[in-house]
Design a protein around this motif. Structure first.
Motif, PDB file in Angstrom:
ATOM      1  N   LEU A  35       0.818  -1.207   0.000  1.00  0.00           N
ATOM      2  CA  LEU A  35       0.000   0.000   0.000  1.00  0.00           C
ATOM      3  C   LEU A  35       0.853   1.259   0.000  1.00  0.00           C
ATOM      4  N   THR A  36       0.384   2.267  -0.735  1.00  0.00           N
ATOM      5  CA  THR A  36       0.894   3.625  -0.606  1.00  0.00           C
ATOM      6  C   THR A  36      -0.335   4.477  -0.280  1.00  0.00           C
ATOM      7  N   ASP A  37      -0.142   5.768  -0.107  1.00  0.00           N
ATOM      8  CA  ASP A  37      -1.286   6.629   0.182  1.00  0.00           C
ATOM      9  C   ASP A  37      -2.312   6.619  -0.952  1.00  0.00           C
ATOM     10  N   GLU A  38      -1.827   6.460  -2.179  1.00  0.00           N
ATOM     11  CA  GLU A  38      -2.718   6.552  -3.335  1.00  0.00           C
ATOM     12  C   GLU A  38      -2.941   5.246  -4.075  1.00  0.00           C
ATOM     13  N   THR A  73     -10.550   4.795  -2.133  1.00  0.00           N
ATOM     14  CA  THR A  73      -9.455   5.666  -1.714  1.00  0.00           C
ATOM     15  C   THR A  73      -8.151   5.447  -2.474  1.00  0.00           C
ATOM     16  N   ARG A  74      -8.045   4.365  -3.231  1.00  0.00           N
ATOM     17  CA  ARG A  74      -6.794   4.051  -3.919  1.00  0.00           C
ATOM     18  C   ARG A  74      -7.060   3.577  -5.339  1.00  0.00           C
TER      19      ARG A  74
END
Length: 107
Positions: A35-38, A73-74
């Motif tokens: 996972l990353t923020d985006e 969200t991603r």
């Protein structure tokens, strides 16, 4: 013996960064991610050999992508060849992919 999709339970094991497919108590397959923020980056999908050809990989892919879409969200970065190919066979998931056009409609 053919396994139905109803027999497959898929969950997101956030501690292990992977979606897990189970038949009963047995781990049948996993779709690993980072996972990353985006982004959610799918890195590897694996189905146990004795469960191959029973729809486990498809159940994993669909559940994981639906989960990402529902969260909203991603974007998905499918480095895993299986997830990438699955999206290619199910074009309604293409808008989830990072870098994909938001819409194919012409302005």
């Amino acid at each position: 013996m053919m396994t139905s999709m109803a027999d497959v339970t898929v969950t997101n094991n956030t501690d292990e960064n992977r979606y897990e497919a189970r038949l009963g108590d047995e781990l049948a397959g996993v779709a690993e991610y980072q996972l990353t923020d985006e982004l959610i980056v799918f890195t590897h999908t694996e189905v146990e050999p004795k469960f191959e050809g029973k729809g486990i990989g498809s159940a994993l892919a669909q559940f994981a992508l639906d989960d990402v879409r529902d969260a909203g969200t991603r974007k998905v970065l499918p480095l895993c060849p299986f997830i990438k190919a699955w999206i290619g066979r199910h074009p309604d998931y293409i808008p989830l992919v990072y870098g994909a056009p938001e819409s194919t409609a012409k302005d």
